[in-house]
Design an enzyme around this catalytic site. Structure first.
Site, mmCIF file in Angstrom:
data_model
loop_
_atom_site.group_PDB
_atom_site.id
_atom_site.type_symbol
_atom_site.label_atom_id
_atom_site.label_comp_id
_atom_site.label_asym_id
_atom_site.label_seq_id
_atom_site.Cartn_x
_atom_site.Cartn_y
_atom_site.Cartn_z
ATOM 1 N N THR A 1 60.407 47.895 24.409
ATOM 2 C CA THR A 1 61.023 46.952 23.465
ATOM 3 C C THR A 1 62.221 46.279 24.085
ATOM 4 O OG1 THR A 1 60.486 48.430 21.672
ATOM 5 C CG2 THR A 1 62.114 46.729 21.202
ATOM 6 N N ARG A 29 50.386 50.588 12.128
ATOM 7 C CA ARG A 29 51.775 51.053 12.162
ATOM 8 C C ARG A 29 52.698 49.946 12.706
ATOM 9 N NH1 ARG A 29 55.912 51.509 16.309
ATOM 10 N NH2 ARG A 29 57.220 53.292 15.817
ATOM 11 N N VAL A 30 53.831 49.800 12.034
ATOM 12 C CA VAL A 30 54.859 48.853 12.466
ATOM 13 C C VAL A 30 56.168 49.614 12.580
ATOM 14 C CG1 VAL A 30 56.208 46.841 11.745
ATOM 15 C CG2 VAL A 30 53.727 46.851 11.428
ATOM 16 N N GLY A 31 56.921 49.355 13.629
ATOM 17 C CA GLY A 31 58.187 50.045 13.828
ATOM 18 C C GLY A 31 59.358 49.269 13.256
ATOM 19 N N THR A 52 66.862 50.291 19.745
ATOM 20 C CA THR A 52 65.643 50.625 20.477
ATOM 21 C C THR A 52 65.421 52.129 20.402
ATOM 22 O OG1 THR A 52 64.475 50.390 22.587
ATOM 23 C CG2 THR A 52 66.824 50.891 22.700
ATOM 24 N N GLY A 53 64.182 52.537 20.488
ATOM 25 C CA GLY A 53 63.887 53.967 20.423
ATOM 26 C C GLY A 53 62.709 54.246 19.508
ATOM 27 N N ASN A 54 62.795 55.364 18.795
ATOM 28 C CA ASN A 54 61.727 55.750 17.875
ATOM 29 C C ASN A 54 61.898 54.992 16.559
ATOM 30 O OD1 ASN A 54 60.016 56.913 16.019
ATOM 31 N ND2 ASN A 54 60.378 59.011 16.697
ATOM 32 N N GLY A 55 61.146 53.915 16.429
ATOM 33 C CA GLY A 55 61.291 53.046 15.272
ATOM 34 C C GLY A 55 60.891 53.686 13.968
#
Lengths: 140, 180
Positions: A1, A29-31, A52-55
């Site tokens: 990302t 799935r959407v973050g 940024t990271g685990n959405g």
């Protein structure tokens, strides 16, 4: 990302994100990236932030919105980023994520959550002093 | 370190920073800069986590999410679960410029993109095919399902819901190349 913030000489602020998301996600799935306030947020009267990271985790806490609101309340960008990360960490101590923050006057900072395999976060900055992209880092 | 103008982005994606900076230096707006910077990363497939050919889902398909926000007007344009269109940030900008909406998703977002002149093409690459086949070979691990049968920590799907739920949250191993 990628999460990006741009601020011009007159203090106009914009932010954006682009991602292909998490590997092996469940279809549909959407973050956090396309959610305003989660993946990024911009308000020219305060500043902008991008995450940024685990959405899946980060989008529950709107960290970009929180960081911008903290900067509006005069927090410096690094502190704003740290507080937004801490808010998530309180509930998910092992979440993977980082945040960049910049206020409307061009001060900036970043913060991240230390987890195994992720102890330092790298980001890029270009401003009128450098005129070229400079690699910056922050310890999580 | 206050010095305007400023471009800052997550991760060491220097070419994206340079693209955004060049846009600003050429007289572009901050929105132009963000769009150009993110588009550069999409074309470069930064880190494998941006653009086509990365992060295949459970079926092997790559889908894209993007968003752009104007801090002056608070306008937002965003797309999610975008299929077959490489320039996701461009479509997000088009949502902002050509609709009164904020977020378009899935197949309908792709149709919108095509109507706005974006080219539809396969987002799969040899790399994404390889990532996907390795995942299948590894019994579909890591896996985002829970409380389903068969056990998603050991087996591939298709899955059905399990009657009894396990309490608690499982810690996931960090893969710094798999991120939003």
């Amino acid at each position: 990302t990628i999460g990006m913030i741009a601020i011009d000489e007159d203090g106009h602020v914009a932010a954006g994100t682009s991602t292909n998301g998490a590997r092996h996600k469940v279809p549909g799935r959407v973050g956090d990236s396309p959610i305003a306030g989660a993946g990024a947020y911009a308000d020219s009267s305060a500043g902008a932030a991008a995450a940024t990271g685990n959405g899946d985790i980060m989008m529950r806490f709107l960290p970009s919105y929180l960081a911008v609101e903290l900067m509006r309340a005069r927090a410096d960008p690094s502190a704003a980023c740290k507080t937004a990360i801490s808010r998530i960490k309180r509930h998910y101590p092992e979440f993977f994520g980082a945040l960049i923050c910049a206020n409307a006057t061009g001060h900036y900072g970043a913060a991240c959550n230390k987890v195994p395999g992720f102890s330092q976060f790298h980001y890029m900055v270009s401003d009128s002093k450098s005129n070229i992209p400079l690699l910056k880092s922050v310890d999580c | 370190h206050a010095s305007l103008p400023l471009v800052i982005n997550t991760w060491p994606f220097g070419d994206a920073t340079a693209a955004a900076w060049s846009s600003l230096q050429a007289g572009g707006s901050v929105l132009d800069a963000v769009e150009k910077g993110c588009a550069r990363c999409e074309a470069d497939q930064c880190d494998g986590s941006v653009g086509y050919g990365g992060s295949p889902d459970e079926t092997g398909e790559t889908t894209l999410d993007a968003m752009i926000m104007n801090g002056d007007t608070m306008e937002v344009g965003a797309v999610a679960d975008l299929r077959r269109i490489k320039n996701a940030i461009g479509v997000a900008r088009a949502v902002m410029e050509h609709t009164y909406h904020t977020l378009l998703v899935g197949e309908s977002a792709s149709v919108f993109a095509e109507n706005m002149g974006f080219i539809a093409e396969d987002l799969t690459t040899n790399k994404s095919r390889s990532i996907y086949s390795q995942w299948l070979k590894g019994n579909c691990q890591p896996n985002y399902r829970k409380n389903v049968f068969p056990d998603p920590s050991k087996y591939c799907g298709p899955y059905k819901p399990r009657a009894t739920r396990k309490p608690g949250r499982r810690a996931r191993r960090t893969n710094i190349h798999s991120h939003d």
